[in-house]
Write a protein that holds these residues in place. Structure first.
Motif, mmCIF file in Angstrom:
data_model
loop_
_atom_site.group_PDB
_atom_site.id
_atom_site.type_symbol
_atom_site.label_atom_id
_atom_site.label_comp_id
_atom_site.label_asym_id
_atom_site.label_seq_id
_atom_site.Cartn_x
_atom_site.Cartn_y
_atom_site.Cartn_z
ATOM 1 N N GLU A 49 0.837 -1.105 -0.022
ATOM 2 C CA GLU A 49 -0.070 -0.098 0.015
ATOM 3 C C GLU A 49 0.857 1.000 0.221
ATOM 4 N N ILE A 50 0.596 2.137 -0.875
ATOM 5 C CA ILE A 50 1.298 3.530 -0.707
ATOM 6 C C ILE A 50 0.712 4.379 0.360
ATOM 7 N N SER A 51 1.556 4.541 1.544
ATOM 8 C CA SER A 51 1.138 5.283 2.620
ATOM 9 C C SER A 51 1.081 6.675 2.705
ATOM 10 N N ARG A 52 2.284 7.282 1.997
ATOM 11 C CA ARG A 52 2.263 8.822 1.878
ATOM 12 C C ARG A 52 3.128 8.952 0.782
ATOM 13 N N VAL A 53 3.264 10.233 0.441
ATOM 14 C CA VAL A 53 3.752 10.824 -1.013
ATOM 15 C C VAL A 53 4.402 12.038 -0.362
ATOM 16 N N LEU A 54 5.576 12.069 -0.533
ATOM 17 C CA LEU A 54 6.366 13.524 -0.060
ATOM 18 C C LEU A 54 6.640 14.369 -1.158
ATOM 19 N N THR A 55 6.093 15.421 -1.083
ATOM 20 C CA THR A 55 6.420 16.417 -2.142
ATOM 21 C C THR A 55 6.821 17.859 -1.565
ATOM 22 N N ARG A 56 7.443 18.396 -2.189
ATOM 23 C CA ARG A 56 7.908 19.852 -1.805
ATOM 24 C C ARG A 56 7.249 20.914 -2.505
ATOM 25 N N ARG A 57 6.187 20.483 -3.374
ATOM 26 C CA ARG A 57 5.232 21.363 -3.897
ATOM 27 C C ARG A 57 3.879 21.570 -3.090
ATOM 28 N N PRO A 58 3.244 22.859 -3.180
ATOM 29 C CA PRO A 58 1.937 23.112 -2.626
ATOM 30 C C PRO A 58 0.942 22.135 -2.883
ATOM 31 N N LEU A 59 0.404 21.471 -1.619
ATOM 32 C CA LEU A 59 -0.429 20.374 -1.919
ATOM 33 C C LEU A 59 -1.736 20.781 -3.074
ATOM 34 N N ALA A 60 -1.926 21.966 -2.637
ATOM 35 C CA ALA A 60 -3.261 22.265 -3.684
ATOM 36 C C ALA A 60 -2.987 22.564 -5.036
ATOM 37 N N THR A 61 -1.583 22.382 -5.369
ATOM 38 C CA THR A 61 -1.513 22.411 -6.854
ATOM 39 C C THR A 61 -1.452 20.951 -7.516
ATOM 40 N N LEU A 62 -1.552 20.103 -6.782
ATOM 41 C CA LEU A 62 -1.328 18.488 -7.270
ATOM 42 C C LEU A 62 -2.976 17.814 -6.956
ATOM 43 N N THR A 63 -3.998 18.448 -7.073
ATOM 44 C CA THR A 63 -5.176 17.825 -6.965
ATOM 45 C C THR A 63 -5.387 16.655 -7.994
ATOM 46 N N ASP A 64 -4.732 16.620 -9.231
ATOM 47 C CA ASP A 64 -4.829 15.591 -10.312
ATOM 48 C C ASP A 64 -4.094 14.500 -9.937
ATOM 49 N N PHE A 65 -3.070 14.548 -8.652
ATOM 50 C CA PHE A 65 -2.278 13.519 -8.631
ATOM 51 C C PHE A 65 -2.756 12.087 -7.994
ATOM 52 N N PRO A 66 -2.444 10.953 -8.446
ATOM 53 C CA PRO A 66 -3.183 9.746 -7.959
ATOM 54 C C PRO A 66 -2.853 9.773 -6.587
ATOM 55 N N LEU A 67 -3.782 9.271 -5.721
ATOM 56 C CA LEU A 67 -3.566 9.164 -4.174
ATOM 57 C C LEU A 67 -3.156 10.663 -3.678
ATOM 58 N N ALA A 68 -3.999 11.601 -4.223
ATOM 59 C CA ALA A 68 -3.656 13.094 -3.708
ATOM 60 C C ALA A 68 -3.812 13.179 -2.382
ATOM 61 N N GLU A 69 -4.939 12.260 -1.508
ATOM 62 C CA GLU A 69 -5.035 12.482 -0.404
ATOM 63 C C GLU A 69 -3.871 11.897 0.518
ATOM 64 N N ARG A 70 -2.910 11.255 0.072
ATOM 65 C CA ARG A 70 -1.721 10.696 0.796
ATOM 66 C C ARG A 70 -0.524 11.549 0.508
ATOM 67 N N LEU A 71 -0.637 12.779 -0.183
ATOM 68 C CA LEU A 71 0.334 13.597 -0.348
ATOM 69 C C LEU A 71 0.830 14.402 0.820
ATOM 70 N N THR A 72 2.079 14.842 1.262
ATOM 71 C CA THR A 72 2.378 15.550 2.492
ATOM 72 C C THR A 72 3.697 16.094 1.979
ATOM 73 N N ASN A 73 3.799 17.385 2.924
ATOM 74 C CA ASN A 73 5.000 18.239 2.771
ATOM 75 C C ASN A 73 6.132 17.894 4.073
ATOM 76 N N SER A 74 5.505 16.869 5.011
ATOM 77 C CA SER A 74 6.200 16.583 6.005
ATOM 78 C C SER A 74 7.021 15.447 5.971
ATOM 79 N N LEU A 75 8.170 15.218 6.000
ATOM 80 C CA LEU A 75 9.175 14.340 6.155
ATOM 81 C C LEU A 75 9.015 13.438 7.278
ATOM 82 N N ASP A 76 8.531 14.007 8.331
ATOM 83 C CA ASP A 76 8.263 13.112 9.601
ATOM 84 C C ASP A 76 7.007 12.260 9.442
#
Length: 391
Positions: free
Chosen positions: A18-45
């Motif tokens: 299962e993909i649990s989280r996806v780390l990105t440095r981009r603003p989350l609001a700009t990635l609404t079309d990303f698969p599993l957008a609800e798993r995106l995070t800017n937090s490495l922790d």
């Protein structure tokens, strides 16, 4: 592109992950079309707290190094699709935790083909890459056109075109599998027949007395894969000829594809099942990738980036012959301290470079020998593999 493809693969074809989280440095609001957008995070922790294994595919030496160090502090194994990081800080990191390059890109594909060859009794002499097109100094206009056409960044397009990427890929293979180079920058043979070119490279390796890494630039046949040049036991020659590999003494094993994100899952599953490292830069590398000036530059000129830029390209070198070279992966937002000429290898005396964790690691590597790779205990993993992606 790698993260999107990998996520879709795991969702549709891997019921045990299962993909649990996806780390990105981009603003989350700009990635609404990303698969599993609800798993995106800017937090490495948050990323680290919710996974059993991390896939690092940022393509960024500096960011990727910091993410991997944090993952190792948490005891997590890391699978990368980041050869640029491997040849810059990867040997240090390989001594700190479980780090392996994934199958799918050329280095991982060569490592997988190497394992297959050994199991069949072949003795690899050459680890070969196929380069579809090469221009050491492409124009920004051409790179912008092809980047737009292929849907990737100008930086990536330039590093592919000017040969930097293939040099990086072959260096990690050489370090990881105990091979060397015949000369700075590799041979890069123009090739109209792969078997003929492979035999020539095989003879070079035997003359050197050590396996080598190199590449060919095909003309008249399809590029895009990887190959090995091997020997086998003489008594097996009749059978191998019957199996359509020729009469020897050099045999060419070809893997005509590398499917990037579609193959990363194989390496993830390998690690979760307790398998060893497929490939990394080793803890005792002998090869590096130096920055070579593409043109004359004056003192004070700013360097935005090395890999994928229009000022430098990378060439494979032997580390013991160039102890003060600057790894091309370190060149980012630096400035020239003195003028350089076209074709010159850049040293630390030539530049002023900003502090970074990656720089600290490179300098530490040069001061002291690195340690052996720690063993990874897969029994510590739960039955379900929770996979996070660092990007």
């Amino acid at each position: 592109m790698i993260a999107r493809g990998f996520i879709r693969l795991i969702k549709q074809h891997y019921q045990d992950m299962e993909i649990s989280r996806v780390l990105t440095r981009r603003p989350l609001a700009t990635l609404t079309d990303f698969p599993l957008a609800e798993r995106l995070t800017n937090s490495l922790d948050e990323l680290i707290d919710h996974c059993d294994l991390l896939v690092e595919c940022s393509g960024d030496v500096f960011h990727g190094t910091e993410v991997i160090e944090r993952a190792f502090q948490a005891g997590l194994p890391v699978v990368t699709v980041n050869a640029e990081l491997q040849v810059t800080t990867g040997s240090y990191l390989a001594g700190k935790g479980f780090l392996t390059e994934a199958e799918g890109d050329q280095p991982g594909s060569l490592a997988a083909l190497h394992e297959d060859a050994l199991q069949m009794g072949f003795q690899p002499l050459v680890y070969g890459n196929m380069k579809g097109y090469l221009n050491h100094d492409p124009s920004p206009e051409d790179m912008a056109y092809w980047a737009n056409r292929q849907g990737i960044s100008i930086d990536q397009t330039t590093s592919f075109t000017d040969g930097t990427k293939v040099q990086i890929e072959q260096v990690i293979v050489g370090n990881g599998l105990g091979a060397t180079i015949t000369r700075q920058g590799l041979e890069g043979l123009a090739s109209t027949n792969l078997d003929d070119s492979a035999s020539l490279l095989g003879m070079m390796a035997e003359r050197l007395g050590q396996p080598i890494v190199d590449y060919v630039v095909p003309s008249g046949y399809a590029a895009g894969g990887v190959f090995l040049v091997c020997r086998h036991d003489a008594e097996q020659a009749p059978a191998i000829e019957y199996f359509k590999l020729g009469c020897g003494p050099y045999y060419t094993l070809v893997r005509p594809f590398h499917l990037c994100s579609l193959e990363v899952g194989k390496t993830v599953r390998r690690v979760l099942a307790g398998g060893g490292v497929l490939l990394n830069n080793s803890t005792a590398p002998t090869l590096g990738v130096a920055a070579i000036a593409k043109r004359a530059m004056k003192s004070g000129e700013l360097i935005e980036r090395g890999i994928g830029g229009f000022q430098f390209r990378g060439e494979a070198i032997k580390l013991d012959q160039h102890p003060n070279h600057v790894p091309i992966g370190l060149l980012r937002k630096t400035a020239l301290r003195r003028a350089v000429e076209p074709g010159q290898i850049i040293t630390f005396d030539d530049i002023d470079i900003l502090p970074s964790r990656a720089l600290d690691i490179v300098m530490e590597q040069r001061r002291a020998p690195v340690k052996s790779t720690p063993e990874w205990d897969a029994s510590l993993l739960p039955p379900m593999g929770m996979v996070a992606i660092g990007g």
